[in-house]
Write a protein that holds these residues in place. Structure first.
Motif, PDB file in Angstrom:
ATOM      1  N   VAL A 195      44.856  48.436  28.060  1.00 40.60           N
ATOM      2  CA  VAL A 195      45.559  47.274  27.530  1.00 40.60           C
ATOM      3  C   VAL A 195      45.086  46.038  28.279  1.00 40.60           C
ATOM      4  N   GLY A 196      44.752  44.989  27.527  1.00 48.09           N
ATOM      5  CA  GLY A 196      44.350  43.721  28.124  1.00 48.09           C
ATOM      6  C   GLY A 196      45.567  42.855  28.378  1.00 48.09           C
ATOM      7  N   LEU A 197      45.665  42.339  29.598  1.00 50.58           N
ATOM      8  CA  LEU A 197      46.806  41.514  29.985  1.00 50.58           C
ATOM      9  C   LEU A 197      46.312  40.254  30.690  1.00 50.58           C
ATOM     10  N   VAL A 198      47.194  39.251  30.759  1.00 54.80           N
ATOM     11  CA  VAL A 198      46.875  38.024  31.482  1.00 54.80           C
ATOM     12  C   VAL A 198      47.252  38.226  32.942  1.00 54.80           C
ATOM     13  N   GLY A 199      46.292  38.049  33.833  1.00 55.13           N
ATOM     14  CA  GLY A 199      46.527  38.285  35.252  1.00 55.13           C
ATOM     15  C   GLY A 199      47.408  37.236  35.886  1.00 55.13           C
ATOM     16  N   SER A 200      47.926  37.566  37.052  1.00 52.52           N
ATOM     17  CA  SER A 200      48.755  36.629  37.809  1.00 52.52           C
ATOM     18  C   SER A 200      47.894  35.480  38.333  1.00 52.52           C
ATOM     19  N   PRO A 201      48.419  34.254  38.315  1.00 58.86           N
ATOM     20  CA  PRO A 201      47.675  33.133  38.894  1.00 58.86           C
ATOM     21  C   PRO A 201      47.820  33.031  40.404  1.00 58.86           C
ATOM     22  N   MET A 202      48.629  33.901  41.025  1.00 57.11           N
ATOM     23  CA  MET A 202      48.844  33.838  42.471  1.00 57.11           C
ATOM     24  C   MET A 202      47.648  34.462  43.187  1.00 57.11           C
ATOM     25  N   LYS A 203      46.908  33.649  43.895  1.00 62.26           N
ATOM     26  CA  LYS A 203      45.741  34.117  44.660  1.00 62.26           C
ATOM     27  C   LYS A 203      46.127  34.109  46.137  1.00 62.26           C
ATOM     28  N   MET A 204      46.211  35.286  46.750  1.00 59.34           N
ATOM     29  CA  MET A 204      46.682  35.414  48.120  1.00 59.34           C
ATOM     30  C   MET A 204      45.662  36.224  48.916  1.00 59.34           C
ATOM     31  N   SER A 205      45.288  35.728  50.087  1.00 58.09           N
ATOM     32  CA  SER A 205      44.199  36.352  50.833  1.00 58.09           C
ATOM     33  C   SER A 205      44.590  37.685  51.455  1.00 58.09           C
ATOM     34  N   ALA A 206      45.822  37.808  51.958  1.00 56.66           N
ATOM     35  CA  ALA A 206      46.223  39.031  52.651  1.00 56.66           C
ATOM     36  C   ALA A 206      46.960  40.017  51.751  1.00 56.66           C
ATOM     37  N   THR A 207      47.781  39.496  50.839  1.00 57.49           N
ATOM     38  CA  THR A 207      48.589  40.375  49.986  1.00 57.49           C
ATOM     39  C   THR A 207      48.459  39.944  48.524  1.00 57.49           C
ATOM     40  N   PRO A 208      47.301  40.151  47.920  1.00 59.79           N
ATOM     41  CA  PRO A 208      47.108  39.718  46.530  1.00 59.79           C
ATOM     42  C   PRO A 208      47.974  40.519  45.570  1.00 59.79           C
ATOM     43  N   PRO A 209      48.230  39.977  44.386  1.00 58.87           N
ATOM     44  CA  PRO A 209      48.962  40.740  43.378  1.00 58.87           C
ATOM     45  C   PRO A 209      48.274  42.065  43.072  1.00 58.87           C
ATOM     46  N   ARG A 210      49.061  43.060  42.706  1.00 57.72           N
ATOM     47  CA  ARG A 210      48.516  44.367  42.361  1.00 57.72           C
ATOM     48  C   ARG A 210      48.732  44.620  40.871  1.00 57.72           C
ATOM     49  N   TYR A 211      47.894  45.440  40.316  1.00 55.27           N
ATOM     50  CA  TYR A 211      48.021  45.820  38.908  1.00 55.27           C
ATOM     51  C   TYR A 211      47.930  47.341  38.815  1.00 55.27           C
ATOM     52  N   ASP A 212      48.961  48.007  39.303  1.00 55.10           N
ATOM     53  CA  ASP A 212      48.954  49.468  39.347  1.00 55.10           C
ATOM     54  C   ASP A 212      49.421  50.101  38.043  1.00 55.10           C
ATOM     55  N   LEU A 213      50.396  49.476  37.401  1.00 55.81           N
ATOM     56  CA  LEU A 213      51.040  50.095  36.243  1.00 55.81           C
ATOM     57  C   LEU A 213      50.968  49.180  35.032  1.00 55.81           C
ATOM     58  N   PRO A 214      50.598  49.714  33.872  1.00 60.11           N
ATOM     59  CA  PRO A 214      50.674  48.921  32.642  1.00 60.11           C
ATOM     60  C   PRO A 214      52.135  48.798  32.210  1.00 60.11           C
ATOM     61  N   PRO A 215      52.438  47.938  31.260  1.00 58.10           N
ATOM     62  CA  PRO A 215      53.802  47.922  30.719  1.00 58.10           C
ATOM     63  C   PRO A 215      54.187  49.326  30.269  1.00 58.10           C
TER      64      PRO A 215
END
Length: 407
Positions: A356-376
């Motif tokens: 599934v294609g999704l729009v990623g998070s705009p939060m760019k963090m050097s130490a703890t970036p957003p994760r994408y482990d689970l689809p909806p």
């Protein structure tokens, strides 16, 4: 991978957009989000289509694209919270959660014993966030809140849309549910602040988020313009009340935005268009004069811009140092090299669609970036998993709950 909120569990009793948007933000940052849904139906937005997600054979699934937008990273548990057994399971899950999110009507969860006062007795340091249209207090508290209505009531539509004296003039809503989305964002900030406070003091708290409050707050400088002057701002469409030209123009094959900020940029603009005479004319030589004579100047500029394509103008104005940009369709957005470089599309494995294609998070963090482990999640996909792992329910107990329609 390290995550900012990997130590946090969120019990998500929300549906539609504002609450789920907050929960998805927390999930992106690593929180374990357990989404409670009605057995057999689930979140209302699951059926808000077309379009629907397609399976690997190209057939529509039961997952509407609307639902996919706000439910990444969550585990779905189906539960009838109107039943005593369902209410008890919510209480048990709340004891093991840091945050509860809900967007029921004011007072509705109290009759189930699932309001903040009740769950606080189960877990004193609980953070409990309610999202409603008008908040928990005030004369409108019992009213249902809908984004479209809130955009009107909160003043947004009074400044959005073409000028009343031009064709097509009148109030206009935004193309996305901005009061819902911004309420989800403000709720995310409030939850994060409450978590920081809890970590320092051990104290939980109640958060009362209202769409109308958020809509009024996000009027920003327009709100303070009114408070300072006593004059309500009006609609200007794609033009600017104080700067000319600072608006959209139709090209030979689309539209562009030209944002001239000073007289030098204006001269470069008309020179690039082969009309230096429009800078030499004293009526248009300075911004105050251009504002005064906008009704004469803008049609002349519009005629000039229509002679070239969108890309020809972008190339010419960027080379000349004139602030400009295209008005892209979403296919052009996701083909844009900057959007691609920033990773704003993510593709996740999906149990029925393959991916599934999704729009990623705009939060760019050097130490703890957003994760994408689970689809909806599919409806109820994680019910047995959560009940077994967190509540230690046996297979027999889960089967019995399912047989009685509790889950």
């Amino acid at each position: 991978m390290k995550t900012a909120l990997g130590h946090i569990r969120v019990l998500d009793l929300t549906r539609v957009l504002a609450g789920p948007w907050c929960a998805q933000n927390l999930a992106d940052l690593g929180a374990d989000v357990i989404k409670i849904e009605r057995p057999g139906a689930g979140d209302d937005t699951r059926s808000w289509g077309p379009p629907y997600l397609r399976d690997e054979q190209g057939h529509d699934t039961t997952e509407a694209a609307y639902y996919l937008a706000a439910n990444r990273g969550k585990r779905s548990v189906t539960l009838d919270i109107a039943s005593p057994d369902g209410q008890e399971i919510v209480r048990q899950l709340a004891r093991q959660s840091d945050v509860v999110l809900e967007n029921y009507k004011v007072g509705q969860l109290k009759k189930y014993g699932l309001d903040y006062a009740s769950l606080k007795q189960e877990k004193p340091d609980l953070i409990y966030c309610s999202v409603t249209g008008f908040g928990q207090t005030g004369p409108y508290a019992q009213r249902a809140g809908y984004d479209f209505i809130i955009q009107g009531m909160g003043g947004f539509m009074s400044i959005t849309g073409e000028r009343d004296d031009l064709p097509g003039g009148g109030p206009q809503k935004a193309g996305v549910a901005i009061s819902d989305l911004m309420t989800g964002m403000y709720a995310t900030i409030a939850v994060m602040a409450a978590l920081a406070h809890r970590d320092r003091t051990g104290e939980g708290q109640y958060i009362d988020m209202a769409l109308l409050d958020v809509q009024v707050a996000m009027m920003a400088n327009m709100g303070t313009n009114y408070l300072a002057s006593g004059k309500p701002p009006v609609r200007w469409g794609n033009a600017h009340p104080n700067i000319v030209p600072y608006q959209t123009f139709a090209t030979a094959d689309g539209h562009i935005i030209v944002a001239v900020g000073n007289d030098g940029q204006y001269r470069k603009f008309v020179d690039a268009g082969g009309r230096p005479d429009l800078a030499q004319d004293e009526r248009f030589a300075t911004n105050p004069m251009r504002v005064r004579h906008r009704d004469i100047l803008v049609p002349l500029l519009a005629e000039m811009v229509k002679t070239r394509t969108k890309q020809e103008w972008i190339d010419a104005l960027e080379a000349a140092g004139v602030p400009c940009g295209p008005i892209n369709r979403l296919d052009e957005v996701f083909e844009n090299p900057q959007v691609q470089a920033r990773g704003l599309r993510v593709d996740l494995p999906h149990p029925t669609a393959g991916k599934v294609g999704l729009v990623g998070s705009p939060m760019k963090m050097s130490a703890t970036p957003p994760r994408y482990d689970l689809p909806p999640p599919l409806l109820g996909q994680h019910t047995a998993e959560v009940l077994a792992d967190l509540l230690r329910k046996s297979d027999e107990e889960i089967a019995e709950l399912r047989a009685r329609g509790v889950i």
